[in-house]
Design a protein around this motif. Structure first.
Motif, PDB file in Angstrom:
ATOM      1  N   LEU A 175       5.944  -0.327  -4.554  1.00 32.03           N
ATOM      2  CA  LEU A 175       4.429  -0.140  -5.026  1.00 32.03           C
ATOM      3  C   LEU A 175       3.490   0.202  -4.031  1.00 32.03           C
ATOM      4  N   THR A 176       3.648  -0.190  -2.770  1.00 30.50           N
ATOM      5  CA  THR A 176       2.869   0.149  -1.460  1.00 30.50           C
ATOM      6  C   THR A 176       2.950   1.639  -1.351  1.00 30.50           C
ATOM      7  N   ALA A 177       4.305   2.203  -1.480  1.00 27.94           N
ATOM      8  CA  ALA A 177       4.395   3.756  -1.169  1.00 27.94           C
ATOM      9  C   ALA A 177       4.093   4.451  -2.266  1.00 27.94           C
ATOM     10  N   LEU A 178       3.871   3.963  -3.351  1.00 23.72           N
ATOM     11  CA  LEU A 178       3.170   4.621  -4.617  1.00 23.72           C
ATOM     12  C   LEU A 178       1.812   4.544  -4.634  1.00 23.72           C
ATOM     13  N   GLY A 179       1.211   3.700  -4.168  1.00 26.28           N
ATOM     14  CA  GLY A 179      -0.378   3.620  -3.907  1.00 26.28           C
ATOM     15  C   GLY A 179      -0.762   4.695  -2.706  1.00 26.28           C
TER      16      GLY A 179
END
Length: 246
Positions: A175-179
């Protein structure tokens, strides 16, 4: 008894240091706040910024059209880059030396060449391959007509940010990588203006050539990018919060 007295003195000394450090931090904070207020006041009173022009162009139809194109480019490139990153990550983890080597080479090449250079190369790909055949008899694709500036921009940005996604995905919070990928994609879309694409920055540059309001229009672009990036980060935070509470 001696140890108790020494401990009390040490505790008082530590408390004194904390108080002193806190006082210094507040002084620094006050000075920085004053400097920031002074800067904001100077900007508000600066006639060169033409605040009326900034307000007038924020919702200009051409600017809004550029914002909408920027959003669409971001969504398309983000989806493509995420898919490319997932495939490259799978290839690296497959254990197959050929697949792993191809993935590593992709990340190395497209993660090393500046995005702007990649965009320029893709926009001029017809100079290298004017007729694309893929080595298949009877297949002839006119690259001059096929590779429009928009398609070149999507391909260049997707491949470049896909390499970034492939490096960010393994071993981290997806999710962090996605953001991070979403924000990065949104920011690098501004580079497509060099291909004469009327995204947000492209529209601003076109308006600058007509009315010469360089600074006010750049401020308009900066405000819109702040809004878009803040919205993207806010959406990711909401998704993270939903995942935690869910």
């Amino acid at each position: 008894m001696t140890e108790t007295v020494a401990s009390d003195r040490t505790g008082r000394a530590d408390a004194t240091r904390l108080i002193q450090r806190g006082a210094v931090e507040w002084v620094i904070a006050a000075l920085l706040a004053l400097l920031l207020l002074r800067l904001l006041w100077s900007l508000m009173r600066n006639e060169n910024l033409l605040p009326g022009a900034v307000v007038g162009y924020l919702l200009h139809p051409d600017v809004l059209a550029g914002v909408w194109l920027t959003i669409r480019l971001t969504v398309l490139v983000f989806a493509a880059a995420w898919a490319i990153g997932l495939v490259a990550t799978w290839m690296e983890r497959s254990g197959n030396p050929v697949l792993g080597g191809i993935a590593a080479a992709y990340v190395w090449v497209f993660g090393s060449i500046p995005v702007l250079v990649q965009l320029l190369l893709w926009s001029n790909i017809a100079l290298i391959f004017p007729d694309i055949t893929f080595g298949i008899p009877g297949v002839h694709i006119d690259a001059v007509r096929l590779v429009t500036p928009v398609y070149a921009a999507i391909a260049g940005l997707a491949l470049a940010t896909g390499a970034y996604a492939a490096k960010a995905l393994p071993g981290g919070d997806r999710l962090t990588a996605l953001g991070d990928l979403l924000v990065t994609t949104l920011q690098v879309t501004s580079l497509v203006s060099v291909l004469s694409i009327t995204d947000l920055l492209g529209v601003v540059r076109a308006l600058e050539e007509r009315n010469h309001l360089i600074i006010p229009l750049l401020v308009v672009a900066a405000i819109w990018y702040l809004v878009l990036v803040t919205a993207a980060r806010g959406a990711i935070r909401l998704a993270r919060l939903a995942r935690v509470t869910g």
